[in-house]
Design a protein around this motif. Structure first.
Motif, short mmCIF file in Angstrom:
data_model
loop_
_atom_site.label_atom_id
_atom_site.label_comp_id
_atom_site.label_asym_id
_atom_site.label_seq_id
_atom_site.Cartn_x
_atom_site.Cartn_y
_atom_site.Cartn_z
N LYS A 66 33.89 38.48 53.56
CA LYS A 66 33.70 39.51 54.58
C LYS A 66 34.12 40.89 54.08
O LYS A 66 34.02 41.86 54.80
N GLU A 67 34.61 40.95 52.87
CA GLU A 67 34.92 42.21 52.19
C GLU A 67 34.42 42.06 50.77
O GLU A 67 34.81 41.13 50.08
N ASP A 68 33.52 42.94 50.35
CA ASP A 68 32.84 42.81 49.06
C ASP A 68 33.54 43.63 47.99
O ASP A 68 33.18 44.77 47.74
N ILE A 69 34.53 43.04 47.36
CA ILE A 69 35.32 43.72 46.33
C ILE A 69 34.46 44.11 45.13
O ILE A 69 34.60 45.19 44.57
N ARG A 70 33.54 43.24 44.74
CA ARG A 70 32.72 43.49 43.54
C ARG A 70 31.78 44.68 43.69
O ARG A 70 31.31 45.21 42.69
N SER A 71 31.52 45.13 44.93
CA SER A 71 30.59 46.25 45.11
C SER A 71 31.28 47.60 45.04
O SER A 71 30.64 48.64 45.15
N LEU A 72 32.59 47.61 44.83
CA LEU A 72 33.33 48.86 44.72
C LEU A 72 33.09 49.51 43.36
O LEU A 72 32.62 48.85 42.43
N ASP A 78 39.51 47.34 40.07
CA ASP A 78 40.76 47.14 39.34
C ASP A 78 41.97 47.46 40.22
O ASP A 78 42.96 46.73 40.23
N THR A 79 41.87 48.55 40.98
CA THR A 79 42.96 48.95 41.87
C THR A 79 43.24 47.88 42.91
O THR A 79 44.39 47.49 43.13
N VAL A 80 42.20 47.36 43.55
CA VAL A 80 42.39 46.33 44.58
C VAL A 80 43.04 45.10 43.97
O VAL A 80 44.00 44.55 44.53
N LEU A 81 42.55 44.68 42.81
CA LEU A 81 43.12 43.49 42.17
C LEU A 81 44.59 43.71 41.79
O LEU A 81 45.43 42.84 42.01
N GLU A 82 44.90 44.87 41.25
CA GLU A 82 46.28 45.18 40.88
C GLU A 82 47.19 45.18 42.10
O GLU A 82 48.31 44.66 42.05
N LEU A 83 46.71 45.76 43.21
CA LEU A 83 47.54 45.84 44.41
C LEU A 83 47.72 44.47 45.06
O LEU A 83 48.77 44.20 45.66
N ILE A 84 46.72 43.61 44.95
CA ILE A 84 46.89 42.25 45.47
C ILE A 84 47.99 41.55 44.69
O ILE A 84 48.85 40.89 45.26
N ALA A 98 39.08 33.83 40.93
CA ALA A 98 38.30 32.59 40.83
C ALA A 98 37.17 32.59 41.86
O ALA A 98 36.03 32.24 41.56
N LYS A 99 37.49 33.01 43.07
CA LYS A 99 36.50 33.08 44.15
C LYS A 99 35.37 34.04 43.79
O LYS A 99 34.20 33.78 44.07
N LEU A 100 35.72 35.14 43.15
CA LEU A 100 34.74 36.17 42.80
C LEU A 100 34.05 35.90 41.47
O LEU A 100 33.20 36.67 41.04
N GLY A 101 34.44 34.83 40.80
CA GLY A 101 33.86 34.52 39.50
C GLY A 101 34.32 35.45 38.42
O GLY A 101 33.59 35.74 37.47
N MET A 102 35.54 35.95 38.55
CA MET A 102 36.10 36.91 37.59
C MET A 102 37.22 36.29 36.75
O MET A 102 37.89 37.01 36.03
N ALA A 103 37.43 35.02 36.88
CA ALA A 103 38.56 34.37 36.19
C ALA A 103 38.33 34.25 34.71
O ALA A 103 37.28 34.31 34.18
#
Length: 103
Positions: A66-72, A78-84, A98-103
């Motif tokens: 419900k939130e498309d991180i990959r479209s940023l 990178d910022t969102v991933l670092e802050l998570i 893993a969910k986003l296929g970025m692992a």
């Protein structure tokens, strides 16, 4: 919670969540990344305002698709991933990647 977070990240919009095309933004972070934040530093500064509970909410939305991180913008992803990782945990970061296929 969407409106609370959106207002915190983009207070200059005074609660207006409508795009120029006249429809509500379907995501919280995409308009921030592409239309509101001036650059990657501005995006990061805005995202740093979120507390742990709000980051958890963004994380859950991303996990549910419900939130498309990959479209940023690339730097903003990178910022969102670092802050998570910083505000939540390394485990949650791994789970999202893993969910986003970025692992």
């Amino acid at each position: 919670m969407d409106n609370k977070i959106f207002n915190k990240l983009a207070p200059e919009l005074s609660g207006n969540t409508m795009s120029n095309a006249g429809h509500n933004y379907p995501f919280i972070l995409r308009p921030l990344s592409h239309k509101i934040a001036e650059d990657g530093d501005d995006f990061r500064n805005r995202m740093n305002k979120l507390d742990k509970e709000e980051m958890e909410y963004i994380f859950q939305l991303a996990m549910e698709g419900k939130e498309d991180i990959r479209s940023l913008e690339e730097d903003d992803v990178d910022t969102v991933l670092e802050l998570i990782e910083e505000k939540l945990s390394t485990e949650k970061l791994k789970e999202l990647k893993a969910k986003l296929g970025m692992a």
